[in-house]
Design a protein around this motif. Structure first.
Motif, mmCIF file in Angstrom:
data_model
loop_
_atom_site.group_PDB
_atom_site.id
_atom_site.type_symbol
_atom_site.label_atom_id
_atom_site.label_comp_id
_atom_site.label_asym_id
_atom_site.label_seq_id
_atom_site.Cartn_x
_atom_site.Cartn_y
_atom_site.Cartn_z
ATOM 1 N N SER A 122 14.926 -41.151 20.090
ATOM 2 C CA SER A 122 14.097 -40.605 19.020
ATOM 3 C C SER A 122 14.542 -39.201 18.615
ATOM 4 C CB SER A 122 12.637 -40.598 19.431
ATOM 5 O OG SER A 122 12.429 -39.717 20.514
ATOM 6 N N ASN A 123 15.504 -38.644 19.331
ATOM 7 C CA ASN A 123 15.983 -37.299 19.009
ATOM 8 C C ASN A 123 17.263 -37.307 18.191
ATOM 9 O OD1 ASN A 123 13.872 -36.374 20.530
ATOM 10 N ND2 ASN A 123 15.106 -35.712 22.242
ATOM 11 N N ILE A 124 17.776 -38.487 17.854
ATOM 12 C CA ILE A 124 19.065 -38.572 17.168
ATOM 13 C C ILE A 124 18.908 -39.357 15.871
ATOM 14 C CG2 ILE A 124 21.446 -39.399 17.309
ATOM 15 C CD1 ILE A 124 21.196 -39.142 20.364
ATOM 16 N N SER A 125 19.515 -38.825 14.805
ATOM 17 C CA SER A 125 19.595 -39.524 13.522
ATOM 18 C C SER A 125 21.061 -39.678 13.153
ATOM 19 C CB SER A 125 18.906 -38.732 12.408
ATOM 20 O OG SER A 125 17.548 -38.543 12.670
ATOM 21 N N VAL A 126 21.436 -40.866 12.697
ATOM 22 C CA VAL A 126 22.774 -41.119 12.180
ATOM 23 C C VAL A 126 22.607 -41.536 10.731
ATOM 24 C CG1 VAL A 126 24.862 -42.522 12.362
ATOM 25 C CG2 VAL A 126 23.645 -41.828 14.438
ATOM 26 N N LYS A 158 24.287 -48.388 5.436
ATOM 27 C CA LYS A 158 23.194 -48.473 6.407
ATOM 28 C C LYS A 158 23.470 -49.488 7.514
ATOM 29 C CE LYS A 158 19.520 -46.901 3.418
ATOM 30 N NZ LYS A 158 18.234 -47.169 2.817
ATOM 31 N N GLU A 159 24.176 -50.568 7.196
ATOM 32 C CA GLU A 159 24.485 -51.576 8.215
ATOM 33 C C GLU A 159 25.407 -50.998 9.285
ATOM 34 O OE1 GLU A 159 24.778 -52.340 4.820
ATOM 35 O OE2 GLU A 159 22.789 -53.253 4.852
ATOM 36 N N GLN A 160 26.390 -50.207 8.858
ATOM 37 C CA GLN A 160 27.278 -49.559 9.824
ATOM 38 C C GLN A 160 26.517 -48.541 10.658
ATOM 39 O OE1 GLN A 160 30.486 -47.967 7.466
ATOM 40 N NE2 GLN A 160 31.729 -49.809 7.738
ATOM 41 N N SER A 168 24.205 -46.928 15.954
ATOM 42 C CA SER A 168 23.073 -46.369 16.678
ATOM 43 C C SER A 168 21.776 -47.023 16.235
ATOM 44 C CB SER A 168 22.997 -44.867 16.399
ATOM 45 O OG SER A 168 21.815 -44.330 16.916
ATOM 46 N N ASP A 169 20.907 -47.243 17.195
ATOM 47 C CA ASP A 169 19.566 -47.727 16.867
ATOM 48 C C ASP A 169 18.579 -46.562 16.931
ATOM 49 O OD1 ASP A 169 19.461 -47.285 19.560
ATOM 50 O OD2 ASP A 169 18.609 -49.231 20.072
ATOM 51 N N SER A 170 19.049 -45.401 16.507
ATOM 52 C CA SER A 170 18.257 -44.181 16.598
ATOM 53 C C SER A 170 17.000 -44.259 15.745
ATOM 54 C CB SER A 170 19.099 -42.974 16.177
ATOM 55 O OG SER A 170 19.397 -43.047 14.808
ATOM 56 N N SER A 171 16.055 -43.455 16.130
ATOM 57 C CA SER A 171 14.818 -43.365 15.351
ATOM 58 C C SER A 171 14.476 -41.899 15.097
ATOM 59 C CB SER A 171 13.678 -44.059 16.095
ATOM 60 O OG SER A 171 13.486 -43.463 17.368
ATOM 61 N N GLY A 172 15.504 -41.097 14.890
ATOM 62 C CA GLY A 172 15.311 -39.666 14.658
ATOM 63 C C GLY A 172 14.711 -39.359 13.308
ATOM 64 N N VAL A 173 14.520 -38.096 13.066
ATOM 65 C CA VAL A 173 13.808 -37.602 11.895
ATOM 66 C C VAL A 173 14.438 -38.032 10.565
ATOM 67 C CG1 VAL A 173 14.976 -35.360 11.886
ATOM 68 C CG2 VAL A 173 12.688 -35.569 10.930
ATOM 69 N N LEU A 174 15.753 -38.264 10.520
ATOM 70 C CA LEU A 174 16.410 -38.663 9.273
ATOM 71 C C LEU A 174 16.781 -40.142 9.227
ATOM 72 C CD1 LEU A 174 18.774 -35.627 8.602
ATOM 73 C CD2 LEU A 174 16.611 -36.161 7.492
ATOM 74 N N THR A 175 16.509 -40.871 10.272
ATOM 75 C CA THR A 175 16.849 -42.285 10.300
ATOM 76 C C THR A 175 16.150 -43.004 9.147
ATOM 77 O OG1 THR A 175 17.186 -42.271 12.685
ATOM 78 C CG2 THR A 175 16.771 -44.414 11.674
ATOM 79 N N GLY A 176 16.933 -43.768 8.394
ATOM 80 C CA GLY A 176 16.392 -44.507 7.259
ATOM 81 C C GLY A 176 16.373 -43.723 5.960
ATOM 82 N N THR A 177 16.769 -42.476 5.998
ATOM 83 C CA THR A 177 16.793 -41.660 4.777
ATOM 84 C C THR A 177 17.915 -42.158 3.867
ATOM 85 O OG1 THR A 177 16.010 -39.711 5.970
ATOM 86 C CG2 THR A 177 17.098 -39.330 3.845
ATOM 87 N N PRO A 178 17.599 -42.515 2.629
ATOM 88 C CA PRO A 178 18.659 -42.946 1.714
ATOM 89 C C PRO A 178 19.563 -41.763 1.369
ATOM 90 C CG PRO A 178 16.569 -42.779 0.553
ATOM 91 C CD PRO A 178 16.286 -42.526 2.000
ATOM 92 N N VAL A 179 20.821 -42.040 1.132
ATOM 93 C CA VAL A 179 21.780 -40.977 0.838
ATOM 94 C C VAL A 179 21.306 -40.142 -0.350
ATOM 95 C CG1 VAL A 179 24.162 -40.472 0.187
ATOM 96 C CG2 VAL A 179 23.686 -42.286 1.819
ATOM 97 N N GLU A 180 20.735 -40.792 -1.352
ATOM 98 C CA GLU A 180 20.287 -40.075 -2.548
ATOM 99 C C GLU A 180 19.177 -39.079 -2.232
ATOM 100 O OE1 GLU A 180 20.369 -43.487 -2.301
ATOM 101 O OE2 GLU A 180 22.323 -43.656 -3.255
ATOM 102 N N GLY A 181 18.435 -39.284 -1.172
ATOM 103 C CA GLY A 181 17.354 -38.379 -0.797
ATOM 104 C C GLY A 181 17.696 -37.469 0.366
ATOM 105 N N LEU A 182 18.949 -37.510 0.802
ATOM 106 C CA LEU A 182 19.349 -36.753 1.979
ATOM 107 C C LEU A 182 19.216 -35.245 1.778
ATOM 108 C CD1 LEU A 182 20.437 -36.705 4.829
ATOM 109 C CD2 LEU A 182 22.755 -36.864 3.880
ATOM 110 N N ALA A 183 19.666 -34.728 0.643
ATOM 111 C CA ALA A 183 19.594 -33.278 0.403
ATOM 112 C C ALA A 183 18.148 -32.795 0.477
ATOM 113 C CB ALA A 183 20.219 -32.926 -0.945
#
Length: 86
Positions: A1-5, A10-12, A17-32
């Motif tokens: 839960s401390n790591i986001s990739v 998204k498939e890669q 990683s099966d991480s569940s960190g703070v940025l996990t699932g964030t779309p690239v367009e919303g990353l900034a």
């Protein structure tokens, strides 16, 4: 839960990683926007652009100075670039 990739594929990212960190699932367009909320205002667009171009962003939540230093060392050993504390 401390790591986001975060990757453009998204498939890669899930395969790495099966991480569940703070940025996990964030779309690239919303990353900034997500990075700005985390306190990385200055370089948020640069990181988003790097991910769009195929880069991989790894975000690790570290607790305490010792853990922070260990994370930095691991990332450097793996040829990490632009390692920042936020």
């Amino acid at each position: 839960s401390n790591i986001s990739v975060v990757m453009s594929n998204k498939e890669q990212a899930k395969a790495i990683s099966d991480s569940s960190g703070v940025l996990t699932g964030t779309p690239v367009e919303g990353l900034a926007e997500a990075l700005v909320k985390l306190g990385l205002k200055k370089d948020a667009l640069k990181y988003q652009d790097m991910v769009k171009k195929g880069g991989v962003l790894v975000v690790v939540s570290a607790e305490g100075k010792d853990e922070e230093e260990a994370v930095k060392e691991i990332l450097r050993d793996q040829k990490g670039r632009l390692i920042k504390k936020i």
